[in-house]
Write a protein that holds these residues in place. Structure first.
Motif, PDB file in Angstrom:
ATOM      1  N   MET A   1     118.221  54.472  42.313  1.00 56.25           N
ATOM      2  CA  MET A   1     118.413  55.625  43.199  1.00 56.25           C
ATOM      3  C   MET A   1     118.107  56.937  42.483  1.00 56.25           C
ATOM      4  SD  MET A   1     121.841  56.980  45.115  1.00 56.25           S
ATOM      5  CE  MET A   1     122.140  55.422  45.915  1.00 56.25           C
ATOM      6  N   TYR A   2     118.543  57.058  41.243  1.00 56.80           N
ATOM      7  CA  TYR A   2     118.301  58.281  40.471  1.00 56.80           C
ATOM      8  C   TYR A   2     116.808  58.580  40.378  1.00 56.80           C
ATOM      9  CZ  TYR A   2     117.371  61.088  36.345  1.00 56.80           C
ATOM     10  OH  TYR A   2     116.866  62.023  35.480  1.00 56.80           O
ATOM     11  N   LYS A   3     115.984  57.534  40.194  1.00 60.84           N
ATOM     12  CA  LYS A   3     114.543  57.738  40.084  1.00 60.84           C
ATOM     13  C   LYS A   3     113.975  58.366  41.358  1.00 60.84           C
ATOM     14  CE  LYS A   3     113.515  54.114  36.707  1.00 60.84           C
ATOM     15  NZ  LYS A   3     112.766  52.848  36.463  1.00 60.84           N
ATOM     16  N   ASP A   4     114.474  57.938  42.523  1.00 64.64           N
ATOM     17  CA  ASP A   4     114.012  58.514  43.789  1.00 64.64           C
ATOM     18  C   ASP A   4     114.417  59.981  43.897  1.00 64.64           C
ATOM     19  OD1 ASP A   4     112.803  56.209  44.657  1.00 64.64           O
ATOM     20  OD2 ASP A   4     114.547  55.489  45.773  1.00 64.64           O
ATOM     21  N   PHE A   5     115.669  60.276  43.553  1.00 65.01           N
ATOM     22  CA  PHE A   5     116.128  61.666  43.572  1.00 65.01           C
ATOM     23  C   PHE A   5     115.261  62.522  42.656  1.00 65.01           C
ATOM     24  CE2 PHE A   5     119.964  60.189  45.638  1.00 65.01           C
ATOM     25  CZ  PHE A   5     120.503  61.309  46.255  1.00 65.01           C
ATOM     26  N   LYS A   6     115.029  62.039  41.454  1.00 64.48           N
ATOM     27  CA  LYS A   6     114.253  62.814  40.474  1.00 64.48           C
ATOM     28  C   LYS A   6     112.817  63.027  40.942  1.00 64.48           C
ATOM     29  CE  LYS A   6     113.054  63.047  35.558  1.00 64.48           C
ATOM     30  NZ  LYS A   6     113.490  64.468  35.496  1.00 64.48           N
ATOM     31  N   ARG A   7     112.180  61.970  41.452  1.00 66.79           N
ATOM     32  CA  ARG A   7     110.784  62.074  41.898  1.00 66.79           C
ATOM     33  C   ARG A   7     110.635  63.055  43.050  1.00 66.79           C
ATOM     34  NH1 ARG A   7     107.390  59.365  45.720  1.00 66.79           N
ATOM     35  NH2 ARG A   7     109.163  58.143  46.465  1.00 66.79           N
ATOM     36  N   ILE A   8     111.493  62.931  44.050  1.00 69.85           N
ATOM     37  CA  ILE A   8     111.405  63.823  45.204  1.00 69.85           C
ATOM     38  C   ILE A   8     111.789  65.251  44.820  1.00 69.85           C
ATOM     39  CG2 ILE A   8     112.270  64.302  47.522  1.00 69.85           C
ATOM     40  CD1 ILE A   8     110.398  61.866  47.320  1.00 69.85           C
ATOM     41  N   GLY A   9     112.776  65.396  43.950  1.00 75.67           N
ATOM     42  CA  GLY A   9     113.171  66.731  43.494  1.00 75.67           C
ATOM     43  C   GLY A   9     112.022  67.445  42.804  1.00 75.67           C
ATOM     44  N   GLU A  10     111.296  66.737  41.951  1.00 75.60           N
ATOM     45  CA  GLU A  10     110.142  67.319  41.255  1.00 75.60           C
ATOM     46  C   GLU A  10     109.059  67.733  42.246  1.00 75.60           C
ATOM     47  OE1 GLU A  10     108.945  64.358  38.464  1.00 75.60           O
ATOM     48  OE2 GLU A  10     110.514  64.879  36.992  1.00 75.60           O
ATOM     49  N   LEU A  11     108.820  66.883  43.254  1.00 76.10           N
ATOM     50  CA  LEU A  11     107.807  67.201  44.256  1.00 76.10           C
ATOM     51  C   LEU A  11     108.202  68.434  45.076  1.00 76.10           C
ATOM     52  CD1 LEU A  11     106.993  63.587  45.530  1.00 76.10           C
ATOM     53  CD2 LEU A  11     105.464  65.081  44.231  1.00 76.10           C
ATOM     54  N   LEU A  12     109.462  68.527  45.445  1.00 78.06           N
ATOM     55  CA  LEU A  12     109.938  69.683  46.205  1.00 78.06           C
ATOM     56  C   LEU A  12     109.739  70.978  45.426  1.00 78.06           C
ATOM     57  CD1 LEU A  12     113.271  68.182  47.602  1.00 78.06           C
ATOM     58  CD2 LEU A  12     111.363  68.972  49.005  1.00 78.06           C
ATOM     59  N   PHE A  13     110.084  70.944  44.132  1.00 76.47           N
ATOM     60  CA  PHE A  13     109.953  72.153  43.316  1.00 76.47           C
ATOM     61  C   PHE A  13     108.493  72.486  43.059  1.00 76.47           C
ATOM     62  CE2 PHE A  13     109.713  74.271  39.147  1.00 76.47           C
ATOM     63  CZ  PHE A  13     110.411  75.430  39.469  1.00 76.47           C
ATOM     64  N   MET A  25     119.874  67.418  48.169  1.00 73.84           N
ATOM     65  CA  MET A  25     119.443  66.140  48.738  1.00 73.84           C
ATOM     66  C   MET A  25     120.611  65.172  48.747  1.00 73.84           C
ATOM     67  SD  MET A  25     115.807  65.452  46.799  1.00 73.84           S
ATOM     68  CE  MET A  25     116.506  65.466  45.148  1.00 73.84           C
ATOM     69  N   SER A  26     120.545  64.226  49.687  1.00 70.63           N
ATOM     70  CA  SER A  26     121.577  63.188  49.707  1.00 70.63           C
ATOM     71  C   SER A  26     121.031  61.908  50.309  1.00 70.63           C
ATOM     72  CB  SER A  26     122.808  63.653  50.504  1.00 70.63           C
ATOM     73  OG  SER A  26     122.515  63.702  51.890  1.00 70.63           O
ATOM     74  N   VAL A  27     121.704  60.812  49.998  1.00 67.91           N
ATOM     75  CA  VAL A  27     121.386  59.496  50.552  1.00 67.91           C
ATOM     76  C   VAL A  27     122.697  58.849  50.969  1.00 67.91           C
ATOM     77  CG1 VAL A  27     120.579  57.168  49.985  1.00 67.91           C
ATOM     78  CG2 VAL A  27     119.274  59.154  49.219  1.00 67.91           C
ATOM     79  N   ALA A  80     120.533  58.987  60.500  1.00 68.95           N
ATOM     80  CA  ALA A  80     119.873  59.367  59.253  1.00 68.95           C
ATOM     81  C   ALA A  80     120.442  58.626  58.055  1.00 68.95           C
ATOM     82  CB  ALA A  80     120.005  60.873  59.032  1.00 68.95           C
ATOM     83  N   GLN A  81     119.566  58.278  57.123  1.00 67.40           N
ATOM     84  CA  GLN A  81     119.977  57.636  55.873  1.00 67.40           C
ATOM     85  C   GLN A  81     119.691  58.518  54.659  1.00 67.40           C
ATOM     86  OE1 GLN A  81     121.616  54.507  55.691  1.00 67.40           O
ATOM     87  NE2 GLN A  81     121.762  55.038  57.853  1.00 67.40           N
ATOM     88  N   ALA A  82     119.004  59.636  54.895  1.00 67.23           N
ATOM     89  CA  ALA A  82     118.711  60.575  53.811  1.00 67.23           C
ATOM     90  C   ALA A  82     118.524  61.969  54.396  1.00 67.23           C
ATOM     91  CB  ALA A  82     117.453  60.157  53.056  1.00 67.23           C
ATOM     92  N   ILE A  83     118.885  62.986  53.626  1.00 71.00           N
ATOM     93  CA  ILE A  83     118.786  64.384  54.073  1.00 71.00           C
ATOM     94  C   ILE A  83     118.242  65.234  52.938  1.00 71.00           C
ATOM     95  CG2 ILE A  83     120.044  66.424  54.897  1.00 71.00           C
ATOM     96  CD1 ILE A  83     122.176  64.483  56.007  1.00 71.00           C
ATOM     97  N   ILE A  84     117.327  66.143  53.280  1.00 69.89           N
ATOM     98  CA  ILE A  84     116.850  67.149  52.331  1.00 69.89           C
ATOM     99  C   ILE A  84     117.042  68.523  52.951  1.00 69.89           C
ATOM    100  CG2 ILE A  84     114.827  68.167  51.207  1.00 69.89           C
ATOM    101  CD1 ILE A  84     113.745  65.372  50.774  1.00 69.89           C
ATOM    102  N   LYS A 156     114.724  57.874  57.065  1.00 68.92           N
ATOM    103  CA  LYS A 156     115.278  56.590  56.618  1.00 68.92           C
ATOM    104  C   LYS A 156     115.454  56.563  55.103  1.00 68.92           C
ATOM    105  CE  LYS A 156     110.832  54.112  56.278  1.00 68.92           C
ATOM    106  NZ  LYS A 156     109.959  55.256  56.627  1.00 68.92           N
ATOM    107  N   ASP A 157     114.731  57.462  54.407  1.00 72.77           N
ATOM    108  CA  ASP A 157     114.871  57.593  52.953  1.00 72.77           C
ATOM    109  C   ASP A 157     114.441  59.002  52.560  1.00 72.77           C
ATOM    110  OD1 ASP A 157     112.048  57.542  53.049  1.00 72.77           O
ATOM    111  OD2 ASP A 157     111.983  55.399  52.611  1.00 72.77           O
ATOM    112  N   LEU A 158     114.555  59.316  51.267  1.00 73.82           N
ATOM    113  CA  LEU A 158     114.229  60.665  50.817  1.00 73.82           C
ATOM    114  C   LEU A 158     112.758  61.005  51.017  1.00 73.82           C
ATOM    115  CD1 LEU A 158     116.309  60.930  47.502  1.00 73.82           C
ATOM    116  CD2 LEU A 158     116.681  62.217  49.628  1.00 73.82           C
ATOM    117  N   GLU A 159     111.889  60.012  50.862  1.00 73.37           N
ATOM    118  CA  GLU A 159     110.461  60.293  51.018  1.00 73.37           C
ATOM    119  C   GLU A 159     110.119  60.712  52.445  1.00 73.37           C
ATOM    120  OE1 GLU A 159     106.108  58.162  50.393  1.00 73.37           O
ATOM    121  OE2 GLU A 159     107.795  57.575  49.117  1.00 73.37           O
ATOM    122  N   GLU A 160     110.734  60.071  53.426  1.00 77.35           N
ATOM    123  CA  GLU A 160     110.467  60.449  54.807  1.00 77.35           C
ATOM    124  C   GLU A 160     110.999  61.854  55.099  1.00 77.35           C
ATOM    125  OE1 GLU A 160     110.198  58.006  58.806  1.00 77.35           O
ATOM    126  OE2 GLU A 160     112.301  58.187  58.169  1.00 77.35           O
ATOM    127  N   ALA A 161     112.169  62.180  54.580  1.00 76.58           N
ATOM    128  CA  ALA A 161     112.715  63.525  54.759  1.00 76.58           C
ATOM    129  C   ALA A 161     111.834  64.558  54.054  1.00 76.58           C
ATOM    130  CB  ALA A 161     114.147  63.591  54.222  1.00 76.58           C
TER     131      ALA A 161
END
Length: 216
Positions: A1-13, A25-27, A80-84, A156-161
């Motif tokens: 899960m941490y890897k998904d948070f980190k990857r999406i966080g980097e992309l957002l920034f 972000m949350s899941v 929802a299963q994930a929020i940004i 449904k996940d962080l990537e979709e959000a």
């Protein structure tokens, strides 16, 4: 899960959808919510920057993002299963002047059709926003904007959000660009057609000598 948070966080920034310490972000996993802590850097997340809380208020709430109240409310009332929550500049700018964001680009129209703008008195960690947001994010995925504060996207996940967050900001960039240009279509190019020639003999060919055809 941490890897998904980190990857999406980097992309957002990297895309400029959040500032240095902004956004969250949350899941959701069952009755548990994993959410970024207060004032974390989404572009440089560490494993300790994510906290586990429940669907009801608890001890860990004080460590979680100030927007936990909105995340929890959305999870309780939607699928929802994930929020940004992002602070994308163009979406915020349009939220100040418009009542709804209607994309002008085909991708935006395909992905989310329109994003509602929610007006509240106190935007950050607002009880009012938490009460209103779920109604505008009622499906499995969706996106809405709190006036002057930023977008909330679900999936449904962080990537979709993230996909919805990115698409919304791209649509807003296009709207801003169209308005900056005056919203006028590009001028038509003049059609260069050959001028109609006067008479039946093209210029430059001279006149045919018909004297040999005369009767003598």
């Amino acid at each position: 899960m941490y890897k998904d948070f980190k990857r999406i966080g980097e992309l957002l920034f990297r895309e400029g959808l959040v500032d240095s310490h902004g956004g969250n972000m949350s899941v959701r996993q069952g009755d548990k919510i994993f959410i970024t802590k207060k004032d974390t850097m989404l572009g440089d997340l560490k494993e300790g920057d994510i906290v586990e809380v429940g669907m009801e208020p608890g001890e860990n709430d004080r460590e979680a993002s100030r927007e936990l109240i909105s995340h929890r409310s959305i999870y309780k009332q939607t699928k929802a299963q994930a929020i940004i929550h992002a602070h994308s500049a163009n979406a915020i700018a349009i939220s100040i002047t418009d009542n709804k964001i209607i994309p002008q680009d085909a991708e935006g129209l395909f992905l989310y059709k329109a994003a509602s703008i929610i007006r509240v008195r106190n935007a950050v960690g607002s009880d009012e926003a938490a009460r209103l947001l779920p109604a505008f994010l009622s499906g499995e995925k969706g996106v809405a904007v709190v006036k002057g504060h930023g977008s909330f996207a679900t999936g449904k996940d962080l990537e979709e959000a993230y996909k919805l967050t990115s698409s919304l900001e791209n649509s807003c960039k296009i709207i801003v660009a169209v308005r900056a240009s005056g919203g006028k279509p590009a001028p038509r190019k003049e059609r260069h057609e050959p001028r109609h020639l006067k008479g039946g003999i093209p210029p430059g060919l001279g006149v045919m000598d018909r004297s040999r055809l005369r009767r003598r």
